[in-house]
Design a protein around this motif. Structure first.
Motif, PDB file in Angstrom:
ATOM      1  N   VAL A  64      57.799 -72.236  43.944  1.00  0.00           N
ATOM      2  CA  VAL A  64      58.794 -73.289  43.785  1.00  0.00           C
ATOM      3  C   VAL A  64      59.040 -73.999  45.113  1.00  0.00           C
ATOM      4  O   VAL A  64      59.097 -75.237  45.165  1.00  0.00           O
ATOM      5  N   ALA A  65      59.159 -73.232  46.188  1.00  0.00           N
ATOM      6  CA  ALA A  65      59.385 -73.831  47.506  1.00  0.00           C
ATOM      7  C   ALA A  65      58.221 -74.727  47.900  1.00  0.00           C
ATOM      8  O   ALA A  65      58.416 -75.822  48.451  1.00  0.00           O
ATOM      9  N   ALA A  66      56.997 -74.278  47.630  1.00  0.00           N
ATOM     10  CA  ALA A  66      55.817 -75.076  47.976  1.00  0.00           C
ATOM     11  C   ALA A  66      55.748 -76.351  47.151  1.00  0.00           C
ATOM     12  O   ALA A  66      55.380 -77.421  47.653  1.00  0.00           O
ATOM     13  N   MET A  67      56.113 -76.254  45.881  1.00  0.00           N
ATOM     14  CA  MET A  67      56.121 -77.443  45.025  1.00  0.00           C
ATOM     15  C   MET A  67      57.166 -78.444  45.492  1.00  0.00           C
ATOM     16  O   MET A  67      56.925 -79.654  45.528  1.00  0.00           O
ATOM     17  N   GLU A  68      58.336 -77.950  45.842  1.00  0.00           N
ATOM     18  CA  GLU A  68      59.406 -78.845  46.286  1.00  0.00           C
ATOM     19  C   GLU A  68      59.071 -79.514  47.614  1.00  0.00           C
ATOM     20  O   GLU A  68      59.555 -80.620  47.882  1.00  0.00           O
ATOM     21  N   ALA A  69      58.238 -78.870  48.425  1.00  0.00           N
ATOM     22  CA  ALA A  69      57.867 -79.435  49.722  1.00  0.00           C
ATOM     23  C   ALA A  69      56.662 -80.374  49.630  1.00  0.00           C
ATOM     24  O   ALA A  69      56.395 -81.131  50.565  1.00  0.00           O
ATOM     25  N   ALA A  70      55.945 -80.327  48.504  1.00  0.00           N
ATOM     26  CA  ALA A  70      54.718 -81.111  48.370  1.00  0.00           C
ATOM     27  C   ALA A  70      55.018 -82.530  47.883  1.00  0.00           C
ATOM     28  O   ALA A  70      56.019 -82.778  47.206  1.00  0.00           O
ATOM     29  N   ASP A  71      54.129 -83.443  48.235  1.00  0.00           N
ATOM     30  CA  ASP A  71      54.217 -84.812  47.737  1.00  0.00           C
ATOM     31  C   ASP A  71      53.359 -84.908  46.480  1.00  0.00           C
ATOM     32  O   ASP A  71      52.128 -84.915  46.553  1.00  0.00           O
ATOM     33  N   LEU A  72      53.999 -84.965  45.339  1.00  0.00           N
ATOM     34  CA  LEU A  72      53.287 -84.979  44.063  1.00  0.00           C
ATOM     35  C   LEU A  72      53.321 -86.354  43.401  1.00  0.00           C
ATOM     36  O   LEU A  72      52.945 -86.482  42.232  1.00  0.00           O
ATOM     37  N   SER A  73      53.751 -87.346  44.144  1.00  0.00           N
ATOM     38  CA  SER A  73      54.004 -88.667  43.554  1.00  0.00           C
ATOM     39  C   SER A  73      52.742 -89.309  42.977  1.00  0.00           C
ATOM     40  O   SER A  73      52.825 -90.110  42.039  1.00  0.00           O
ATOM     41  N   ASP A  74      51.575 -88.990  43.529  1.00  0.00           N
ATOM     42  CA  ASP A  74      50.346 -89.621  43.056  1.00  0.00           C
ATOM     43  C   ASP A  74      49.632 -88.802  41.979  1.00  0.00           C
ATOM     44  O   ASP A  74      48.548 -89.199  41.523  1.00  0.00           O
ATOM     45  N   LEU A  75      50.215 -87.686  41.580  1.00  0.00           N
ATOM     46  CA  LEU A  75      49.562 -86.815  40.606  1.00  0.00           C
ATOM     47  C   LEU A  75      50.020 -87.126  39.185  1.00  0.00           C
ATOM     48  O   LEU A  75      51.175 -87.450  38.954  1.00  0.00           O
ATOM     49  N   ARG A  76      49.072 -87.030  38.255  1.00  0.00           N
ATOM     50  CA  ARG A  76      49.435 -87.109  36.844  1.00  0.00           C
ATOM     51  C   ARG A  76      50.192 -85.842  36.454  1.00  0.00           C
ATOM     52  O   ARG A  76      50.157 -84.846  37.167  1.00  0.00           O
TER      53      ARG A  76
END
Length: 221
Positions: A64-76
């Motif tokens: 969860v921490a890694a997901m919250e820190a990642a930039d996922l804006s360009d992912l489907r």
């Protein structure tokens, strides 16, 4: 998670490779850390089984921490789901410890624990991604993703490709299967059969996600 719990988890991992998630490993971890055995049993009444669960919970927290820190804006959306599962795999700090845990979880006595842990990870992923299902879809999404996580972990345990590239390909295929299932389910539920099954008063229309209780003793209001 407290510092004591973290210490016990880290300590037992060094013993699990030899003795599995057993009382022997638990007692060795307690002795190694110098934690009072009474305190250790208070934290983990079932010993190694509860420590294995805590290790799993810690991995979920790290995902969860890694997901919250990642930039996922360009992912489907499907790519976000796959990335979450992949980050959960990367949060596993001992492959052999997982292997031992999964072997134990196939035993009838331990199978419910294993199923709950997979379900919990799936639930945390869907919740993290903003799933707003308020009907039977809440259950089917978690059921299918639990299956993906379990099968991917088993594949990963036997994967010796560089950077586990074969596992990543396997995961992408499984996620695509999930998305195809969701599309098929959507077509069925919007058709005549689906409308009948979801009609007011039908069984499906009454299925709802579990609600947290706020009326239990000890809860603040």
């Amino acid at each position: 998670m407290t510092e004591t719990e973290d210490r016990l988890i880290d300590a037992i991992l060094g013993h699990v490779v030899f003795d599995g998630w057993s009382d022997t490993s638990f007692d060795a971890a307690v002795a190694e850390t110098g934690v009072d055995p009474v305190v250790a049993r208070g934290l983990f009444p079932r010993g190694a089984r509860d420590l294995a669960r805590a290790w799993h919970d810690r991995g979920d927290d790290r995902m969860v921490a890694a997901m919250e820190a990642a930039d996922l804006s360009d992912l489907r959306y499907s790519e976000k789901v796959a990335q979450a599962v992949w980050l959960r795999i990367e949060a596993i700090d001992d492959k052999e410890a997982l292997r031992r845990a999964m072997v134990q979880n196939v035993l009838p006595l331990n199978a419910p624990d294993g199923a709950r842990m997979l379900w919990q990870t799936a639930d945390r992923i869907w919740t993290l991604l903003g799933d707003s299902s308020d009907d039977y879809n809440w259950y089917t999404k978690r059921m299918t993703l639990s299956g993906v996580i379990g099968s991917t972990l088993l594949f990963w345990l036997g994967d010796d490709t560089p950077d586990a590239s074969a596992t990543r390909d396997f995961l992408d295929r499984r996620i695509e299967n999930v998305m195809q299932f969701e599309k098929l389910k959507s077509r069925v539920t919007t058709g005549p059969l689906g409308r009948a099954l979801n009609a007011p008063g039908s069984l499906l229309s009454m299925i709802r996600p579990p609600r947290p209780r706020d009326d239990l003793p000890g809860r603040s209001h």
